[in-house]
Design an enzyme around this catalytic site. Structure first.
Site, PDB file in Angstrom:
ATOM      1  N   ASP A   1       0.841  -1.199   0.000  1.00 19.66           N
ATOM      2  CA  ASP A   1       0.000   0.000   0.000  1.00 19.66           C
ATOM      3  C   ASP A   1       0.876   1.249   0.000  1.00 19.66           C
ATOM      4  OD1 ASP A   1       0.854   0.322   2.599  1.00 19.66           O
ATOM      5  OD2 ASP A   1      -1.133   0.187   3.524  1.00 19.66           O
TER       6      ASP A   1
ATOM      7  N   CYS B   1       2.957  -3.306   3.978  1.00 22.94           N
ATOM      8  CA  CYS B   1       2.079  -2.199   4.378  1.00 22.94           C
ATOM      9  C   CYS B   1       2.722  -1.558   5.595  1.00 22.94           C
ATOM     10  CB  CYS B   1       0.645  -2.666   4.609  1.00 22.94           C
ATOM     11  SG  CYS B   1       0.392  -3.785   5.991  1.00 22.94           S
TER      12      CYS B   1
ATOM     13  N   THR C   1       2.283  -2.050   8.844  1.00 24.59           N
ATOM     14  CA  THR C   1       2.633  -3.032   9.879  1.00 24.59           C
ATOM     15  C   THR C   1       2.911  -4.431   9.332  1.00 24.59           C
ATOM     16  OG1 THR C   1       0.308  -3.591  10.117  1.00 24.59           O
ATOM     17  CG2 THR C   1       1.179  -1.884  11.591  1.00 24.59           C
TER      18      THR C   1
ATOM     19  N   HIS D   1       9.045 -24.419   8.060  1.00 29.08           N
ATOM     20  CA  HIS D   1       7.909 -25.138   8.641  1.00 29.08           C
ATOM     21  C   HIS D   1       6.596 -24.867   7.923  1.00 29.08           C
ATOM     22  CE1 HIS D   1       9.804 -25.810  12.909  1.00 29.08           C
ATOM     23  NE2 HIS D   1      10.610 -26.171  11.925  1.00 29.08           N
TER      24      HIS D   1
HETATM   25  C1  RB5 Z   1      -2.224   2.451   6.349  1.00 29.27           C
HETATM   26  O1  RB5 Z   1      -2.152   3.658   6.985  1.00 29.27           O
HETATM   27  C2  RB5 Z   1      -2.029   1.296   7.319  1.00 29.27           C
HETATM   28  O2  RB5 Z   1      -3.194   1.058   8.015  1.00 29.27           O
HETATM   29  C3  RB5 Z   1      -1.586   0.085   6.579  1.00 29.27           C
HETATM   30  O3  RB5 Z   1      -0.389   0.356   5.918  1.00 29.27           O
HETATM   31  C4  RB5 Z   1      -1.340  -1.184   7.343  1.00 29.27           C
HETATM   32  O4  RB5 Z   1      -0.443  -0.986   8.385  1.00 29.27           O
HETATM   33  C5  RB5 Z   1      -2.492  -1.967   7.738  1.00 29.27           C
HETATM   34  O5  RB5 Z   1      -2.385  -3.067   8.292  1.00 29.27           O
END
Ligand code: RB5
Length: 151
Positions: A13, A68, A70, A101
């Site tokens: 993203d 993304c 996280t 695994h």
């Molecule tokens: C976007 O701001 C954030 O929510 C996304 O990159 C991600 O961390 C979602 O899991």
């Protein structure tokens, strides 16, 4: 590199472009299939998870990297697809286990969680670790497939 004969899909993203570019530059020997994004415009992670998993499900790639903020959102979305095993790994041991695994085809990274240097080490471990093929691990993967079938 276990995937040297196969291209690797990469995408994420709007949190991903800088790390995505960095990984591509750091591993120039890899044939990357970059599904974007190519600018900083906001893009919802499930859409990109669908695109990367499509590359695997439709047979153009055997593996992929999703990024993304996280690593969690792309991971949840990718694991909704049949046959896909995606793993968030922010340490080397998890990256190794995800391959050995779990035979994970997709590595999920959080660009806002780890430094680029760490991400590159993690990608290297993930790329160079084979599935163990031990019966106990294969059995567990087969059990996941059974869950997907609704059993
Ligand atoms: C976007 O701001 C954030 O929510 C996304 O990159 C991600 O961390 C979602 O899991």
């Amino acid at each position: 590199m276990i995937f040297k004969d196969h291209p690797i899909a990469i995408g994420g993203d709007h949190a991903s472009p800088s790390l995505k570019k960095n990984l591509q530059e750091y591993f120039p020997e890899i044939r990357w299939i970059d599904i974007g994004p190519f600018d900083d415009e906001k893009v919802d992670y499930p859409i990109m998870a669908k695109k990367v998993t499509d590359e695997i499900i439709e047979g153009r790639c055997k593996s992929g990297i999703l990024i993304c903020g996280t690593g969690i959102g792309v991971n949840i979305a990718a694991n909704k697809r049949k046959g896909i095993r995606a793993a968030v790994a922010h340490d080397l041991f998890s990256a190794q286990m995800a391959r050995e695994h779990n035979d994970a085809q997709i590595l999920c990274l959080g660009a806002r969680v780890i430094e680029k240097e760490k991400a590159r080490e993690i990608v290297r471990v993930w790329l160079t670790t084979e599935f163990s093929k031990e019966a106990r691990h294969q059995k567990r993967i087969d059990l996941i497939t059974e869950i997907e079938k609704g059993n």
